[in-house]
Design a protein around this motif. Structure first.
Motif, short mmCIF file in Angstrom:
data_model
loop_
_atom_site.label_atom_id
_atom_site.label_comp_id
_atom_site.label_asym_id
_atom_site.label_seq_id
_atom_site.Cartn_x
_atom_site.Cartn_y
_atom_site.Cartn_z
N TYR A 113 0.65 3.41 -10.58
CA TYR A 113 1.44 4.11 -9.57
C TYR A 113 0.86 5.51 -9.33
O TYR A 113 0.66 5.93 -8.19
CB TYR A 113 2.90 4.27 -10.00
N SER A 137 9.42 13.18 -2.50
CA SER A 137 9.54 12.34 -1.30
C SER A 137 8.36 11.37 -1.19
O SER A 137 8.54 10.24 -0.75
CB SER A 137 9.65 13.21 -0.05
N LEU A 158 8.93 8.59 -3.85
CA LEU A 158 9.97 7.67 -3.40
C LEU A 158 9.50 6.81 -2.23
O LEU A 158 9.82 5.62 -2.16
CB LEU A 158 11.24 8.44 -3.05
N ALA A 159 8.74 7.39 -1.33
CA ALA A 159 8.19 6.62 -0.21
C ALA A 159 7.27 5.52 -0.72
O ALA A 159 7.29 4.39 -0.21
CB ALA A 159 7.45 7.53 0.76
N TYR A 160 6.47 5.82 -1.73
CA TYR A 160 5.58 4.83 -2.34
C TYR A 160 6.40 3.68 -2.92
O TYR A 160 6.11 2.50 -2.68
CB TYR A 160 4.72 5.50 -3.42
N PHE A 161 7.42 4.03 -3.69
CA PHE A 161 8.27 2.99 -4.29
C PHE A 161 8.95 2.15 -3.20
O PHE A 161 9.03 0.92 -3.32
CB PHE A 161 9.33 3.60 -5.20
N ASN A 162 9.43 2.79 -2.16
CA ASN A 162 10.08 2.04 -1.07
C ASN A 162 9.09 1.15 -0.34
O ASN A 162 9.41 0.01 -0.01
CB ASN A 162 10.75 3.00 -0.09
N LEU A 163 7.89 1.65 -0.09
CA LEU A 163 6.87 0.88 0.62
C LEU A 163 6.54 -0.41 -0.12
O LEU A 163 6.43 -1.48 0.49
CB LEU A 163 5.60 1.72 0.78
N TYR A 164 6.40 -0.31 -1.43
CA TYR A 164 6.03 -1.48 -2.23
C TYR A 164 7.23 -2.18 -2.86
O TYR A 164 7.06 -3.07 -3.69
CB TYR A 164 5.01 -1.08 -3.31
N LYS A 165 8.44 -1.77 -2.42
CA LYS A 165 9.68 -2.39 -2.89
C LYS A 165 9.77 -2.42 -4.43
O LYS A 165 10.13 -3.42 -5.03
CB LYS A 165 9.84 -3.79 -2.30
N ILE A 171 11.44 -1.33 -7.77
CA ILE A 171 12.71 -0.87 -8.35
C ILE A 171 12.32 0.02 -9.53
O ILE A 171 11.64 -0.42 -10.45
CB ILE A 171 13.58 -2.05 -8.81
N TYR A 172 12.72 1.27 -9.47
CA TYR A 172 12.26 2.24 -10.45
C TYR A 172 13.40 2.81 -11.26
O TYR A 172 14.56 2.75 -10.87
CB TYR A 172 11.51 3.38 -9.74
#
Length: 85
Positions: A14, A35, A38-45, A47-48
């Motif tokens: 990551y 931000s 979080l955008a990276y996590f959202n892009l690749y779905k 769950i963190y």
């Protein structure tokens, strides 16, 4: 070089992904922003857990510290060359 434990390798991935896309200015790289993480996590779905964000932030602090030290060394080297002339 020390090998990362298997339990850390996914977080290193990551961080490496985020580090490659790091923004910067004409003066050097900028620290990673929450931000962006979080955008990276959202892009690749992904769950963190909050601790994962904190670990990425710590890795980023280390990376930025290394960058600052490299700049100091480069500046000292350049100043040394100027004084020798």
């Amino acid at each position: 070089m020390v090998e990362l434990p298997d339990s850390m390798k996914y977080i290193w991935k990551y961080f490496s992904d985020l580090n490659r896309k790091r923004t910067g200015t004409g003066y050097g790289p900028l620290p990673l922003q929450y931000s962006e993480i979080l955008a990276y996590f959202n892009l690749y779905k992904i769950i963190y857990e909050p601790i994962e964000i904190e670990i990425i932030s710590i890795l980023d602090d280390v990376a930025m510290g290394v960058y600052v030290e490299q700049i100091k060394e480069d500046t000292a080297r350049q100043n040394s060359k100027i004084k020798k002339k």
